[in-house]
Motif scaffolding. Sequence first.
Motif, PDB file in Angstrom:
ATOM      1  N   ASN A  58      -4.347  -0.821   6.763  1.00  0.00           N
ATOM      2  CA  ASN A  58      -4.166  -0.068   5.518  1.00  0.00           C
ATOM      3  C   ASN A  58      -4.786   1.320   5.610  1.00  0.00           C
ATOM      4  O   ASN A  58      -4.304   2.276   4.999  1.00  0.00           O
ATOM      5  N   LEU A  59      -5.874   1.439   6.370  1.00  0.00           N
ATOM      6  CA  LEU A  59      -6.506   2.742   6.546  1.00  0.00           C
ATOM      7  C   LEU A  59      -5.559   3.704   7.252  1.00  0.00           C
ATOM      8  O   LEU A  59      -5.464   4.878   6.901  1.00  0.00           O
ATOM      9  N   ILE A  78      -8.871  -3.376   6.050  1.00  0.00           N
ATOM     10  CA  ILE A  78      -9.565  -2.149   5.659  1.00  0.00           C
ATOM     11  C   ILE A  78     -10.868  -1.985   6.438  1.00  0.00           C
ATOM     12  O   ILE A  78     -11.802  -1.322   5.983  1.00  0.00           O
ATOM     13  N   ALA A  86      -6.371   1.332  -1.231  1.00  0.00           N
ATOM     14  CA  ALA A  86      -6.537   0.612   0.038  1.00  0.00           C
ATOM     15  C   ALA A  86      -6.971  -0.824  -0.206  1.00  0.00           C
ATOM     16  O   ALA A  86      -6.462  -1.761   0.422  1.00  0.00           O
ATOM     17  N   THR A 125     -13.418   3.098   0.940  1.00  0.00           N
ATOM     18  CA  THR A 125     -12.860   1.757   0.761  1.00  0.00           C
ATOM     19  C   THR A 125     -13.931   0.678   0.859  1.00  0.00           C
ATOM     20  O   THR A 125     -13.691  -0.467   0.459  1.00  0.00           O
ATOM     21  N   CYS A 138       0.830  -1.207   0.000  1.00  0.00           N
ATOM     22  CA  CYS A 138       0.000   0.000   0.000  1.00  0.00           C
ATOM     23  C   CYS A 138       0.868   1.262   0.000  1.00  0.00           C
ATOM     24  O   CYS A 138       0.631   2.190  -0.768  1.00  0.00           O
TER      25      CYS A 138
END
Length: 431
Positions: A384-385, A377, A146, A403, A120
């Motif tokens: 990843n957020l 997510i 994402a 996302t 990412c």
Amino acid sequence: MNDVVITTLLIVSLFALLASGVWIGLTLAGVAWIGMQLFSSRPAGDAMAVTVWGSASSWTLTALPLFIWMGEILFRTKLSESMFRGLAPWVSRLPGRLLHTNVIGCTIFAAVSGSSAATCATIGKMTLPELGRRGYPEDITIGSLAGAGTLGLLIPPSIIMIVYGVTADVSIARLFVAGILPGILLAALFSGYLGVWSALNRGRVPPPDAPMSLRERLHESRHLIPVVLLIGAVLGSIYSGFATATEAAAVGVVGSLVLSAAQRSLSWATFKESLLGATRLYCMIALILAGAAFLTLAMGYIGLPRHLAEFVSSLGLSPFMLVIALSIFYIILGCFLDGISMVVLTMGVILPTVTAAKIDLIWFGIFIVIVVEMAQITPPVGFNLFVLQGMTGKEITWIARVTMPFFFLMCGMVLLLWWFPGIAVWLPSKM
């Protein structure tokens, strides 16, 4: 105090700290400290010191800052621009156009890193500035990154697969092979969604470049040669057995420096900026990892994962309902634990139930990886957020919202995997 009350208290503490503006890593560590102080006999300070040190000194983790640095070098020199110039003629006629570079880039890089965060962060450093400069909307750009970034866990090599293979006593090589088709299919689902989105939002997608003949496209593709050489060097060093993932990351850094120097786009200023940028981003990620590691330890001492797993096992569900229940269970668990910890803390209780239901353990491994991807997510602790929040400065709730379509695509992928189990088990059966 029962598990529901403990869970509620920890969730309230988590949101209260996040809302007050405390850094994410410190928030996770703070919730873990509250849990250990109130519901465990082990001294919280001692546990935090040992866990944070163990997390920060992990050898496996050293690949992450190197891959991030490689992304910074690509971003600050002509290499990322060259990648776009080479890809643009081939994807500009597809619905969604250059948005597909997020999916293509993450799919390729996933075969290099094995880490969702590294995938990412690295691809984001290359694609987000370029797509923004070309006028692509931020919501679909960041959302697709994402979602596609989670492919780092599914496409081999994958750290999660290694952990599952060890805990479930399953061939890691067969697991790696099993992840290839689901990984490609999930990437195709992401690209398909981008095509549908662009068809419904034609006014938000920048117009295509001037049409090119096949010869002109091939001529423009020469700009891909440096990036292909770099990816080939990293992948080749891993699959030839010449280097580990960490050593391959170092190969990537050296290769990106050499190529950018050859293109005359490397200067002392860009070198220093790339190093400082990678240091800042990695420090943010490392602090989150340390907080997540301490939270994982606290959850283990409190016993919540084990109690939840025992509850699921006691329901006596059919195989299909068991898969649905486990999906919900792991999505909820992913709000508080990182992927590796989810696997380690629950496999001992879950595997006997899965085996009794006659579910193939190779198939179940791929299922676990996809559900862990979904947790990457899922707010409030989707990793990843947080990586994207650190890169873009956007609110975590906004990033989670854009996302969500990719989260639901992964839910669909779980159902496809159930209805067509050959997606996961056909290739391993040929070994």
